[in-house]
Design a protein around this motif. Structure first.
Motif, PDB file in Angstrom:
ATOM      1  N   TYR A  81      93.276  23.896  48.078  1.00  0.00           N
ATOM      2  CA  TYR A  81      92.207  23.442  49.033  1.00  0.00           C
ATOM      3  C   TYR A  81      92.562  22.141  49.525  1.00  0.00           C
ATOM      4  N   ALA A  82      93.458  21.278  48.797  1.00  0.00           N
ATOM      5  CA  ALA A  82      93.498  19.903  49.109  1.00  0.00           C
ATOM      6  C   ALA A  82      94.882  19.852  50.125  1.00  0.00           C
ATOM      7  N   GLN A  83      95.516  20.903  50.045  1.00  0.00           N
ATOM      8  CA  GLN A  83      96.842  20.884  51.213  1.00  0.00           C
ATOM      9  C   GLN A  83      96.607  21.637  52.498  1.00  0.00           C
ATOM     10  N   ALA A  84      96.558  21.076  53.481  1.00  0.00           N
ATOM     11  CA  ALA A  84      96.168  21.626  54.781  1.00  0.00           C
ATOM     12  C   ALA A  84      97.205  22.830  55.243  1.00  0.00           C
ATOM     13  N   ASP A  85      98.419  22.818  54.763  1.00  0.00           N
ATOM     14  CA  ASP A  85      99.225  23.851  55.223  1.00  0.00           C
ATOM     15  C   ASP A  85      99.436  25.013  54.219  1.00  0.00           C
ATOM     16  N   ALA A  86      98.603  24.994  53.157  1.00  0.00           N
ATOM     17  CA  ALA A  86      98.876  25.971  52.173  1.00  0.00           C
ATOM     18  C   ALA A  86      97.755  27.216  52.713  1.00  0.00           C
ATOM     19  N   ALA A  87      97.843  28.212  51.995  1.00  0.00           N
ATOM     20  CA  ALA A  87      97.165  29.447  52.162  1.00  0.00           C
ATOM     21  C   ALA A  87      95.771  29.312  51.304  1.00  0.00           C
ATOM     22  N   HIS A  88      94.717  29.824  52.141  1.00  0.00           N
ATOM     23  CA  HIS A  88      93.402  29.567  51.782  1.00  0.00           C
ATOM     24  C   HIS A  88      92.703  30.734  51.716  1.00  0.00           C
ATOM     25  N   GLY A  89      93.401  31.995  51.811  1.00  0.00           N
ATOM     26  CA  GLY A  89      92.663  33.316  51.878  1.00  0.00           C
ATOM     27  C   GLY A  89      91.811  33.424  50.576  1.00  0.00           C
ATOM     28  N   HIS A  90      92.270  33.092  49.414  1.00  0.00           N
ATOM     29  CA  HIS A  90      91.556  33.465  48.351  1.00  0.00           C
ATOM     30  C   HIS A  90      90.113  32.756  48.095  1.00  0.00           C
ATOM     31  N   TYR A  91      89.890  31.396  48.737  1.00  0.00           N
ATOM     32  CA  TYR A  91      88.884  30.853  49.010  1.00  0.00           C
ATOM     33  C   TYR A  91      87.685  31.594  49.788  1.00  0.00           C
ATOM     34  N   ARG A  92      88.257  32.065  50.633  1.00  0.00           N
ATOM     35  CA  ARG A  92      87.497  33.128  51.815  1.00  0.00           C
ATOM     36  C   ARG A  92      86.937  34.359  50.883  1.00  0.00           C
ATOM     37  N   LEU A  93      87.819  34.770  50.148  1.00  0.00           N
ATOM     38  CA  LEU A  93      87.475  35.984  49.130  1.00  0.00           C
ATOM     39  C   LEU A  93      86.275  35.631  48.378  1.00  0.00           C
ATOM     40  N   LEU A  94      86.456  34.352  47.630  1.00  0.00           N
ATOM     41  CA  LEU A  94      85.344  33.894  47.028  1.00  0.00           C
ATOM     42  C   LEU A  94      83.965  33.911  47.755  1.00  0.00           C
ATOM     43  N   HIS A  95      84.026  33.379  48.901  1.00  0.00           N
ATOM     44  CA  HIS A  95      82.797  33.488  49.872  1.00  0.00           C
ATOM     45  C   HIS A  95      82.191  34.746  50.089  1.00  0.00           C
ATOM     46  N   GLU A  96      83.160  35.773  50.318  1.00  0.00           N
ATOM     47  CA  GLU A  96      82.785  37.271  50.481  1.00  0.00           C
ATOM     48  C   GLU A  96      82.029  37.693  49.402  1.00  0.00           C
ATOM     49  N   ARG A  97      82.565  37.240  48.184  1.00  0.00           N
ATOM     50  CA  ARG A  97      81.996  37.852  46.955  1.00  0.00           C
ATOM     51  C   ARG A  97      80.695  37.053  46.373  1.00  0.00           C
ATOM     52  N   ARG A  98      80.556  35.938  47.274  1.00  0.00           N
ATOM     53  CA  ARG A  98      79.206  35.128  47.047  1.00  0.00           C
ATOM     54  C   ARG A  98      79.464  34.402  45.413  1.00  0.00           C
ATOM     55  N   LEU A  99      80.553  34.261  45.031  1.00  0.00           N
ATOM     56  CA  LEU A  99      80.906  33.601  43.692  1.00  0.00           C
ATOM     57  C   LEU A  99      80.691  32.051  43.904  1.00  0.00           C
ATOM     58  N   PRO A 100      79.866  31.256  43.010  1.00  0.00           N
ATOM     59  CA  PRO A 100      79.591  30.061  43.147  1.00  0.00           C
ATOM     60  C   PRO A 100      80.927  29.262  42.851  1.00  0.00           C
ATOM     61  N   ASN A 139      87.757  16.942  44.311  1.00  0.00           N
ATOM     62  CA  ASN A 139      88.427  15.903  45.114  1.00  0.00           C
ATOM     63  C   ASN A 139      88.561  16.596  46.738  1.00  0.00           C
ATOM     64  N   ALA A 140      89.134  15.654  47.399  1.00  0.00           N
ATOM     65  CA  ALA A 140      88.828  16.218  49.058  1.00  0.00           C
ATOM     66  C   ALA A 140      89.705  17.361  49.208  1.00  0.00           C
ATOM     67  N   ALA A 141      88.870  17.975  50.333  1.00  0.00           N
ATOM     68  CA  ALA A 141      89.560  19.465  50.792  1.00  0.00           C
ATOM     69  C   ALA A 141      89.700  19.494  51.971  1.00  0.00           C
ATOM     70  N   VAL A 142      90.430  20.573  52.542  1.00  0.00           N
ATOM     71  CA  VAL A 142      90.355  20.708  54.084  1.00  0.00           C
ATOM     72  C   VAL A 142      88.976  21.030  54.587  1.00  0.00           C
ATOM     73  N   GLU A 143      88.549  20.931  55.712  1.00  0.00           N
ATOM     74  CA  GLU A 143      87.301  20.938  56.465  1.00  0.00           C
ATOM     75  C   GLU A 143      86.513  22.369  56.158  1.00  0.00           C
ATOM     76  N   HIS A 144      87.201  23.245  56.474  1.00  0.00           N
ATOM     77  CA  HIS A 144      86.490  24.666  56.849  1.00  0.00           C
ATOM     78  C   HIS A 144      86.387  25.739  55.723  1.00  0.00           C
ATOM     79  N   LEU A 145      86.371  24.947  54.323  1.00  0.00           N
ATOM     80  CA  LEU A 145      86.244  26.143  53.230  1.00  0.00           C
ATOM     81  C   LEU A 145      84.638  26.032  53.167  1.00  0.00           C
ATOM     82  N   ASP A 146      83.904  25.134  53.092  1.00  0.00           N
ATOM     83  CA  ASP A 146      82.370  25.327  53.083  1.00  0.00           C
ATOM     84  C   ASP A 146      81.902  25.518  51.557  1.00  0.00           C
ATOM     85  N   PHE A 147      82.507  24.675  50.812  1.00  0.00           N
ATOM     86  CA  PHE A 147      82.003  24.807  49.295  1.00  0.00           C
ATOM     87  C   PHE A 147      81.609  23.133  49.083  1.00  0.00           C
ATOM     88  N   PRO A 148      80.670  22.988  48.036  1.00  0.00           N
ATOM     89  CA  PRO A 148      80.216  21.904  47.306  1.00  0.00           C
ATOM     90  C   PRO A 148      81.501  21.200  46.986  1.00  0.00           C
TER      91      PRO A 148
END
Length: 329
Positions: free
Chosen positions: A124-143, A148-157
């Motif tokens: 999540y701290a690498q702008a050019d990395a794949a972030h699909g697995h974070y979206r999967l966590l959102h879809e599953r509603r897993l906390p 430390n700093a993350a790209v802007e679009h992930l929407d996690f605390p």
């Protein structure tokens, strides 16, 4: 089945008969023991009986990039202890080059029905990395909580060390010692915490020609600092303690002394940095406070509280030791 009963019973410290009653949903077992047996099943990698899969396990994934950098084991200790106080067991997941990826671990943790995940130093701290697995966590509603700093679009605390303050206090320290040719050794160009440090460095008048990007390793710090030494830098600010140790080695290979000819500042204040030669001046991340805050945010989400996807910034502090000195005259 008999082997499974025996292993779980040994793990929990109860009889096989008690484990059997839990697995078959029979009465006569306390809630605490029932929960301990189910957690042991998860930890040992056994699948819960179908009738017991409704509730998530009291397991929390802790996903780290490596354990060679001492800051990550230290963080794992803080988070693991804080989770234990809340009745959760941490499952340590460490990425390996060419092996188990962060996305693989997310799949595994979802299969184990963990209650949540804490990520530190992740993709999540690498702008050019794949972030699909974070979206999967959102879809599953897993906390989940990101450290430390993350790209802007992930929407996690997020729980972060303030990189801007870190760069500012390191730069101010070297300038107070009379340094003008101050270099900076950062992680890869797409690394968000490094970008934040660089923005502050340049905003405070730092020379962009004295900035080097490299991999987060002692060898990377050595190579980057060697280039800065050849450009007559007298002070170097590094984005990790390992990079700083590499800078010290580069100076010595060039026949220079630290801090006599080159002052070096690290970042993290990881274990044993007061025992290096010379003891390392560094910017300390408040990992105790950050780790506890990450767990509090995660547990609140697990408890169905509404936790905004904000970033909590924790202020670092400069720890002055013996790797910095006045600029050579």
């Amino acid at each position: 089945m008999t082997r499974r009963l025996a292993e779980v019973a040994k793990k929990v410290g109860v009889s096989e008969a008690t484990v059997s009653r839990v697995l078959n949903g029979k009465p006569g077992v306390s809630d605490a023991t029932r929960e301990a047996v189910l957690t042991a099943l998860d930890v040992l990698g056994y699948e819960r009986p179908s009738q017991l899969r409704g509730d998530r396990a009291r397991l929390v994934g802790l996903v780290l990039p490596e354990l060679q950098n001492p800051i990550f084991p230290a963080f794992a200790e803080v988070v693991g202890g804080a989770l234990a106080q809340q009745g959760f067991t941490s499952v340590l997941c460490t990425r390996t080059v060419g092996g188990v990826s962060e996305a693989d671990y997310v799949d595994l943790l979802l299969q184990q029905q963990v209650s949540g995940v804490v990520f530190a130093g992740g993709l999540y701290a690498q702008a050019d990395a794949a972030h699909g697995h974070y979206r999967l966590l959102h879809e599953r509603r897993l906390p989940a909580v990101l450290v430390n700093a993350a790209v802007e679009h992930l929407d996690f605390p997020q729980v972060s060390c303030d990189d801007a303050v870190a760069a500012e206090i390191a730069l101010a320290h070297l300038r107070a010692l009379g340094h003008e040719r101050i270099g900076m050794v950062l992680g890869p160009k797409d690394h968000i915490p490094s970008r934040r440090k660089l923005e502050t460095f340049e905003a405070q008048g730092g020379d962009p020609e004295l900035v080097e990007h490299t991999m987060f390793a002692l060898e990377g710090g050595h190579a980057a600092a060697a280039r800065l030494v050849r450009r007559q830098a007298t002070g170097v600010i590094c984005a990790s303690d390992l990079l700083a140790l590499g800078a010290v080695r580069a100076a010595r290979r060039a026949g220079l002394s630290v801090p006599g000819d080159l002052s070096v500042i690290g970042f993290d204040d990881s274990a044993l940095m007061n025992c290096t030669d010379p003891p390392l001046t560094t910017v300390r991340q408040p990992i105790d406070a950050m780790g506890r805050a990450a767990v509090d945010l995660l547990v609140a989400q697990i408890g169905k509280a509404v936790v905004p996807a904000d970033e909590l910034l924790f202020e670092p502090e400069l720890v002055v030791r013996a790797s910095t000195a006045r600029v050579p005259s």
